[in-house]
Design a protein around this motif. Structure first.
Motif, PDB file in Angstrom:
ATOM      1  N   UNK A  63       0.758  -1.232   0.003  1.00 18.72           N
ATOM      2  CA  UNK A  63      -0.152  -0.038  -0.013  1.00 18.72           C
ATOM      3  C   UNK A  63       1.038   1.210  -0.114  1.00 18.72           C
ATOM      4  N   UNK A  64       0.677   1.975  -0.922  1.00 21.04           N
ATOM      5  CA  UNK A  64       1.653   3.395  -1.009  1.00 21.04           C
ATOM      6  C   UNK A  64       0.563   4.460  -1.050  1.00 21.04           C
ATOM      7  N   UNK A  65       0.984   5.419  -0.130  1.00 19.42           N
ATOM      8  CA  UNK A  65       0.161   6.609  -0.050  1.00 19.42           C
ATOM      9  C   UNK A  65       0.135   7.604  -1.239  1.00 19.42           C
ATOM     10  N   UNK A  66      -0.961   8.391  -1.379  1.00 13.87           N
ATOM     11  CA  UNK A  66      -1.079   8.896  -2.330  1.00 13.87           C
ATOM     12  C   UNK A  66       0.058   9.963  -2.673  1.00 13.87           C
ATOM     13  N   UNK A  67       0.656  10.590  -1.669  1.00  9.90           N
ATOM     14  CA  UNK A  67       1.728  11.450  -1.899  1.00  9.90           C
ATOM     15  C   UNK A  67       3.176  10.816  -2.029  1.00  9.90           C
ATOM     16  N   UNK A  68       3.052   9.212  -1.966  1.00 12.30           N
ATOM     17  CA  UNK A  68       4.203   8.412  -2.148  1.00 12.30           C
ATOM     18  C   UNK A  68       5.400   8.524  -1.140  1.00 12.30           C
ATOM     19  N   UNK A  69       5.101   9.314  -0.165  1.00 10.19           N
ATOM     20  CA  UNK A  69       5.969   9.441   0.616  1.00 10.19           C
ATOM     21  C   UNK A  69       6.268   8.426   1.893  1.00 10.19           C
ATOM     22  N   UNK A  70       5.353   7.368   1.788  1.00 13.83           N
ATOM     23  CA  UNK A  70       5.458   6.275   2.801  1.00 13.83           C
ATOM     24  C   UNK A  70       4.464   5.320   2.095  1.00 13.83           C
ATOM     25  N   UNK A  71       4.896   3.851   2.593  1.00 16.14           N
ATOM     26  CA  UNK A  71       4.278   2.799   2.155  1.00 16.14           C
ATOM     27  C   UNK A  71       4.030   1.759   3.314  1.00 16.14           C
ATOM     28  N   UNK A  72       3.477   0.795   3.160  1.00 17.29           N
ATOM     29  CA  UNK A  72       3.180  -0.422   4.026  1.00 17.29           C
ATOM     30  C   UNK A  72       3.130  -1.483   3.325  1.00 17.29           C
ATOM     31  N   UNK A  73       4.005  -2.666   3.840  1.00 22.90           N
ATOM     32  CA  UNK A  73       3.872  -3.811   3.491  1.00 22.90           C
ATOM     33  C   UNK A  73       2.821  -4.775   4.363  1.00 22.90           C
ATOM     34  N   UNK A  74       2.101  -5.512   3.551  1.00 22.12           N
ATOM     35  CA  UNK A  74       1.237  -6.203   4.584  1.00 22.12           C
ATOM     36  C   UNK A  74       1.314  -7.687   4.097  1.00 22.12           C
ATOM     37  N   UNK A  75       1.632  -8.653   5.112  1.00 16.32           N
ATOM     38  CA  UNK A  75       1.781 -10.085   5.079  1.00 16.32           C
ATOM     39  C   UNK A  75       0.344 -10.383   5.759  1.00 16.32           C
ATOM     40  N   UNK A  76      -0.653 -10.899   4.800  1.00 15.81           N
ATOM     41  CA  UNK A  76      -1.954 -11.279   5.282  1.00 15.81           C
ATOM     42  C   UNK A  76      -2.154 -12.171   6.367  1.00 15.81           C
ATOM     43  N   UNK A  77      -1.356 -13.173   6.384  1.00 13.78           N
ATOM     44  CA  UNK A  77      -1.626 -14.329   7.455  1.00 13.78           C
ATOM     45  C   UNK A  77      -0.261 -14.858   7.752  1.00 13.78           C
ATOM     46  N   UNK A  78       0.402 -14.237   8.711  1.00 17.37           N
ATOM     47  CA  UNK A  78       1.619 -14.368   9.240  1.00 17.37           C
ATOM     48  C   UNK A  78       2.061 -15.818   9.815  1.00 17.37           C
ATOM     49  N   UNK A  79       2.861 -16.424   9.133  1.00 21.08           N
ATOM     50  CA  UNK A  79       3.323 -17.521   9.739  1.00 21.08           C
ATOM     51  C   UNK A  79       4.785 -17.568  10.323  1.00 21.08           C
ATOM     52  N   UNK A  80       5.214 -18.534  11.204  1.00 20.90           N
ATOM     53  CA  UNK A  80       6.521 -18.495  11.781  1.00 20.90           C
ATOM     54  C   UNK A  80       7.670 -18.325  10.665  1.00 20.90           C
ATOM     55  N   UNK A  81       7.297 -18.765   9.677  1.00 25.48           N
ATOM     56  CA  UNK A  81       8.370 -18.818   8.396  1.00 25.48           C
ATOM     57  C   UNK A  81       8.656 -17.491   7.853  1.00 25.48           C
ATOM     58  N   UNK A  82       7.849 -16.491   8.250  1.00 29.34           N
ATOM     59  CA  UNK A  82       7.831 -15.090   7.813  1.00 29.34           C
ATOM     60  C   UNK A  82       8.873 -14.167   8.760  1.00 29.34           C
ATOM     61  N   UNK A  83       9.247 -14.907   9.742  1.00 28.67           N
ATOM     62  CA  UNK A  83      10.272 -14.347  10.855  1.00 28.67           C
ATOM     63  C   UNK A  83      11.630 -13.941   9.803  1.00 28.67           C
ATOM     64  N   UNK A  84      11.878 -12.619   9.699  1.00 32.74           N
ATOM     65  CA  UNK A  84      13.021 -12.222   9.010  1.00 32.74           C
ATOM     66  C   UNK A  84      13.183 -10.608   8.975  1.00 32.74           C
ATOM     67  N   UNK A  85      14.129 -10.120   8.666  1.00 36.06           N
ATOM     68  CA  UNK A  85      14.460  -8.754   8.281  1.00 36.06           C
ATOM     69  C   UNK A  85      13.967  -8.418   7.102  1.00 36.06           C
ATOM     70  N   UNK A  86      13.042  -7.387   7.032  1.00 40.95           N
ATOM     71  CA  UNK A  86      12.323  -6.851   5.901  1.00 40.95           C
ATOM     72  C   UNK A  86      13.086  -5.616   5.574  1.00 40.95           C
ATOM     73  N   UNK A  87      13.400  -5.365   4.255  1.00 42.05           N
ATOM     74  CA  UNK A  87      13.950  -4.115   3.763  1.00 42.05           C
ATOM     75  C   UNK A  87      13.003  -3.349   2.880  1.00 42.05           C
ATOM     76  N   UNK A  88      12.786  -2.259   3.049  1.00 33.46           N
ATOM     77  CA  UNK A  88      12.131  -1.016   1.930  1.00 33.46           C
ATOM     78  C   UNK A  88      13.082  -0.555   1.322  1.00 33.46           C
ATOM     79  N   UNK A  89      13.099  -0.606   0.093  1.00 28.95           N
ATOM     80  CA  UNK A  89      14.093   0.258  -0.750  1.00 28.95           C
ATOM     81  C   UNK A  89      13.208   0.799  -1.860  1.00 28.95           C
TER      82      UNK A  89
END
Lengths: 111, 116
Positions: A63-89
């Motif tokens: 989800x990217x805001x209309x002004x594009x100055x921020x965003x959100x990554x959504x993992x809809x149903x998190x599992x233990x295997x989603x444990x990680x470091x997430x990088x936004x670039x």
């Protein structure tokens, strides 16, 4: 320097949606927002990217805001295997454009 | 998704020896590959950009004579750590760009180097 700001860590209960925020207030018009994640001792894994419209694939939604100055990554149903470091670039995706990694968000999925 | 491989996955060597790490794009051609280094509990640090058929471009502070990069084909780039020392022990990761509507980088699994 990385062009994004992310919280250093987050917790999420297994089965719930994980919402990871990212600020990129200096993003320019031709730059895309990319998300990668790195599970311990592995190479980064591509998740999703977008320019200004919201995007969804089999892994996540962006989800990217209309002004594009921020965003959100959504993992809809998190599992233990989603444990990680997430990088936004942010990157303009030219063939030679290099990716500069920030410190990312360490996501802990709690059982 | 696109597959990038690295070989070896881990290597232990004596101080003063040279170590070669290979990075291959298995199902696409990559004119540009990147090499990163990652120390424990730190983020990835870009070392250099590897361009097929031309000299690599090194980031500031990375010694080009110590970290030799060769990108001889569209599917292979190699990183040679010459005269390795214990401080070169790290996790080395390569990436390759594959067109996916827009260019997207795909990363290899990494090579863990331990210099004794």
């Amino acid at each position: 320097d990385a062009k994004t700001t992310q919280p250093p860590s987050m917790d999420c209960a297994e089965g719930r949606a994980a919402n990871l925020p990212c600020n990129h207030s200096t993003i320019s018009g031709n730059e895309y927002v990319y998300w990668y994640r790195q599970i311990h001792s592995q190479g980064p894994q591509y998740i999703i990217h977008g320019l200004k419209n919201n995007e969804t694939n089999e892994m996540a939604s962006l989800i990217i805001t209309e002004d594009r100055k921020s965003s959100t990554l959504i993992l809809p149903h998190a599992t233990l295997r989603d444990t990680a470091v997430y990088y936004c670039i942010v990157s303009n995706s030219n063939r030679d454009d290099k990716i500069i990694f920030g410190k990312g968000t360490r996501l802990h999925i709690l059982p | 998704g696109a597959v990038v491989s690295q070989h070896p996955s881990w290597v232990i060597c004596k101080s003063g020896t040279s170590v070669k790490i290979e990075c291959r794009s298995l199902d696409f051609q990559a004119t540009t590959m990147f090499w990163y280094r990652q120390f424990p509990k730190q983020s990835l640090m870009l070392m250099a950009t590897s361009n097929e058929g031309s000299k690599a471009t090194y980031e500031q502070g990375v010694e080009k004579d110590k970290f030799l990069i060769n990108h001889a084909s569209l599917t292979l780039s190699t990183l040679t750590v010459t005269s390795a020392h214990p401080e070169d022990s790290s996790f080395y990761i390569c990436s390759a760009i594959r067109p996916l509507g827009r260019e997207t980088q795909y990363f290899g699994p990494g090579t863990r180097l331990l210099v004794l």
